[in-house]
Design a protein around this motif. Structure first.
Motif, PDB file in Angstrom:
ATOM      1  N   PRO A  71      -9.193 -76.391   3.294  1.00  0.00           N
ATOM      2  CA  PRO A  71     -10.487 -76.982   3.671  1.00  0.00           C
ATOM      3  C   PRO A  71     -11.133 -76.266   4.861  1.00  0.00           C
ATOM      4  O   PRO A  71     -12.327 -76.441   5.116  1.00  0.00           O
ATOM      5  CB  PRO A  71     -10.128 -78.428   4.020  1.00  0.00           C
ATOM      6  CG  PRO A  71      -8.687 -78.386   4.389  1.00  0.00           C
ATOM      7  CD  PRO A  71      -8.080 -77.311   3.525  1.00  0.00           C
ATOM      8  N   GLU A  72     -10.347 -75.462   5.589  1.00  0.00           N
ATOM      9  CA  GLU A  72     -10.885 -74.721   6.732  1.00  0.00           C
ATOM     10  C   GLU A  72     -11.159 -73.286   6.299  1.00  0.00           C
ATOM     11  O   GLU A  72     -10.230 -72.546   5.943  1.00  0.00           O
ATOM     12  CB  GLU A  72      -9.897 -74.738   7.893  1.00  0.00           C
ATOM     13  CG  GLU A  72     -10.423 -74.042   9.137  1.00  0.00           C
ATOM     14  CD  GLU A  72      -9.450 -74.121  10.297  1.00  0.00           C
ATOM     15  OE1 GLU A  72      -9.591 -73.338  11.246  1.00  0.00           O
ATOM     16  OE2 GLU A  72      -8.535 -74.975  10.243  1.00  0.00           O
ATOM     17  N   PRO A  73     -12.408 -72.839   6.302  1.00  0.00           N
ATOM     18  CA  PRO A  73     -12.734 -71.495   5.824  1.00  0.00           C
ATOM     19  C   PRO A  73     -12.306 -70.412   6.813  1.00  0.00           C
ATOM     20  O   PRO A  73     -12.057 -70.679   7.990  1.00  0.00           O
ATOM     21  CB  PRO A  73     -14.255 -71.532   5.691  1.00  0.00           C
ATOM     22  CG  PRO A  73     -14.689 -72.535   6.717  1.00  0.00           C
ATOM     23  CD  PRO A  73     -13.604 -73.575   6.745  1.00  0.00           C
ATOM     24  N   GLY A  74     -12.239 -69.184   6.307  1.00  0.00           N
ATOM     25  CA  GLY A  74     -12.021 -68.029   7.162  1.00  0.00           C
ATOM     26  C   GLY A  74     -10.592 -67.772   7.575  1.00  0.00           C
ATOM     27  O   GLY A  74     -10.340 -67.002   8.505  1.00  0.00           O
ATOM     28  N   GLN A  75      -9.630 -68.379   6.887  1.00  0.00           N
ATOM     29  CA  GLN A  75      -8.225 -68.171   7.233  1.00  0.00           C
ATOM     30  C   GLN A  75      -7.616 -67.094   6.339  1.00  0.00           C
ATOM     31  O   GLN A  75      -7.534 -67.241   5.122  1.00  0.00           O
ATOM     32  CB  GLN A  75      -7.438 -69.473   7.077  1.00  0.00           C
ATOM     33  CG  GLN A  75      -7.891 -70.574   8.025  1.00  0.00           C
ATOM     34  CD  GLN A  75      -7.046 -71.812   7.903  1.00  0.00           C
ATOM     35  OE1 GLN A  75      -6.181 -72.093   8.712  1.00  0.00           O
ATOM     36  NE2 GLN A  75      -7.294 -72.580   6.855  1.00  0.00           N
ATOM     37  N   GLY A  76      -7.205 -66.008   6.954  1.00  0.00           N
ATOM     38  CA  GLY A  76      -6.561 -64.929   6.233  1.00  0.00           C
ATOM     39  C   GLY A  76      -5.076 -64.904   6.521  1.00  0.00           C
ATOM     40  O   GLY A  76      -4.613 -65.416   7.543  1.00  0.00           O
ATOM     41  N   VAL A 110      -9.676 -65.675  11.358  1.00  0.00           N
ATOM     42  CA  VAL A 110      -8.371 -65.843  11.981  1.00  0.00           C
ATOM     43  C   VAL A 110      -7.319 -65.357  10.990  1.00  0.00           C
ATOM     44  O   VAL A 110      -7.451 -65.572   9.776  1.00  0.00           O
ATOM     45  CB  VAL A 110      -8.129 -67.317  12.389  1.00  0.00           C
ATOM     46  CG1 VAL A 110      -8.171 -68.232  11.173  1.00  0.00           C
ATOM     47  CG2 VAL A 110      -6.808 -67.483  13.124  1.00  0.00           C
ATOM     48  N   LEU A 111      -6.294 -64.681  11.488  1.00  0.00           N
ATOM     49  CA  LEU A 111      -5.265 -64.104  10.637  1.00  0.00           C
ATOM     50  C   LEU A 111      -3.900 -64.680  10.991  1.00  0.00           C
ATOM     51  O   LEU A 111      -3.562 -64.809  12.177  1.00  0.00           O
ATOM     52  CB  LEU A 111      -5.218 -62.584  10.801  1.00  0.00           C
ATOM     53  CG  LEU A 111      -6.483 -61.800  10.470  1.00  0.00           C
ATOM     54  CD1 LEU A 111      -6.238 -60.309  10.635  1.00  0.00           C
ATOM     55  CD2 LEU A 111      -6.955 -62.100   9.059  1.00  0.00           C
ATOM     56  N   TYR A 112      -3.139 -65.022   9.950  1.00  0.00           N
ATOM     57  CA  TYR A 112      -1.788 -65.525  10.121  1.00  0.00           C
ATOM     58  C   TYR A 112      -0.806 -64.539   9.493  1.00  0.00           C
ATOM     59  O   TYR A 112      -1.084 -63.961   8.442  1.00  0.00           O
ATOM     60  CB  TYR A 112      -1.620 -66.886   9.454  1.00  0.00           C
ATOM     61  CG  TYR A 112      -2.379 -68.005  10.136  1.00  0.00           C
ATOM     62  CD1 TYR A 112      -1.789 -68.732  11.164  1.00  0.00           C
ATOM     63  CD2 TYR A 112      -3.674 -68.335   9.752  1.00  0.00           C
ATOM     64  CE1 TYR A 112      -2.473 -69.765  11.793  1.00  0.00           C
ATOM     65  CE2 TYR A 112      -4.367 -69.362  10.377  1.00  0.00           C
ATOM     66  CZ  TYR A 112      -3.756 -70.072  11.396  1.00  0.00           C
ATOM     67  OH  TYR A 112      -4.430 -71.090  12.020  1.00  0.00           O
ATOM     68  N   ALA A 113       0.343 -64.376  10.140  1.00  0.00           N
ATOM     69  CA  ALA A 113       1.366 -63.478   9.607  1.00  0.00           C
ATOM     70  C   ALA A 113       2.746 -64.030   9.953  1.00  0.00           C
ATOM     71  O   ALA A 113       2.967 -64.522  11.071  1.00  0.00           O
ATOM     72  CB  ALA A 113       1.214 -62.072  10.187  1.00  0.00           C
TER      73      ALA A 113
END
Length: 305
Positions: A71-76, A110-113
């Motif tokens: 539901p939160e846009p822009g999450q890579g 925002v980027l998650y790894a």
């Protein structure tokens, strides 16, 4: 020796699988799976597979995409894996740069790894502007040499079924997956809503094993399940074990997982893996009861673009 980064090609499937198994043996990897994932990825996912080559040999891999079902846009998201003994050659940096450019172009803010919990990997992430968040334990169970709790007789009104029993109409399992996934702890929340996409990328996924998936029914209604993925040879991975909200606190997830593990051992699988958020005390306790032992820990890192 020169390291280059390029997009995955279907002819890379065998080499990709070997690299993944050597880098993260606690994850299921098959050639059919990687080809399927790329061919059937939702367009809004902007899914991209990358490889790093050194003199024609794949020494590192990466998956990158957008969490389109959040539901939160822009999450890579982006997770590189480099073969043991092949670090410090620049492969990780090249993969990271390529993935960041791709994800930024796809609208990520925002980027998650996921990063292995060891000094070298954590320092790599820190130097590139990524900050640690939550963590997860990967756990291993020796199905061949270890022991499992005996099968339990379901209480009155409770029935154990295989996932394959729902082949004619898997929608009840989809609806159960929707609810359990929404309650799964994590940095990126997901809201499953596309039944056709679920059929393609979960139910008919090459790694998903309908026969080893166990479902608990209470008075004929799906109450809990333990979904199984395998490499078709020796490795079994619990993809998701959960209980629907109205049925929690009754030990039904443990009942489902025990049944699935017995099915897997009977089918000849020798190594079982699972993972849990380090803050998910109830499931960590359940897995410890089964005999799982932590074999690796990964830390989710985040960077704002």
């Amino acid at each position: 020796m020169t390291v280059i980064v390029r997009d995955f090609r279907p002819s890379d499937a065998e080499a990709w699988t070997r690299a993944r198994r050597d880098s993260v043996p606690w994850m299921v990897a098959t050639p059919e799976q990687v080809v399927h994932d790329l061919a059937h990825a939702h367009p809004d996912r902007h899914y991209r597979l990358l490889v790093a080559e050194e003199d024609g040999e794949i020494i590192a891999t990466a998956q990158a995409g957008i969490a389109y079902d959040s539901p939160e846009p822009g999450q890579g998201y982006f997770t590189p894996q480099t073969l043991p003994g092949r670090t410090n050659r620049g492969a990780g940096s090249l993969l990271l740069r390529t993935a960041e450019e791709h994800l930024a172009g796809a609208g990520a803010t925002v980027l998650y790894a996921w990063v292995l919990d060891n000094p070298e990997s954590l320092e790599f992430a820190r130097k590139r502007g990524y900050r640690p968040r939550r963590s997860a334990h990967f756990q291993h169970l020796d199905l061949a040499g270890g022991s499992l709790p005996p099968r339990q007789e379901p209480p009155a009104g409770v029935e154990l079924r295989a996932g394959s029993d729902f082949a004619d109409d898997p929608r009840p399992l989809f609806e159960a997956d929707v609810e359990v996934t929404a309650d799964e702890p994590g940095d990126i929340t997901s809201e499953l809503g596309d039944y056709e996409d679920w059929l393609t990328n979960v139910w008919r996924h090459p790694a998903f094993d309908q026969g080893l998936t166990s479902v608990v029914l209470v008075d004929g209604e799906v109450a809990a399940f333990s979904a199984a993925t395998t490499d078709g040879a020796r490795t079994y991975l619990s993809a998701m074990t959960g209980t629907l909200r109205d049925f929690r606190g009754r030990g039904l997830a443990k009942l489902a997982k025990n049944d699935s593990l017995h099915r897997a051992r009977a089918a000849g699988y020798t190594d079982a893996y699972t993972s849990n958020d380090t803050g998910n005390g109830p499931m960590l306790a359940v897995n410890q009861w089964f005999g799982y032992r932590v074999c690796a820990t990964e830390v989710r890192h985040v960077r704002t673009l």
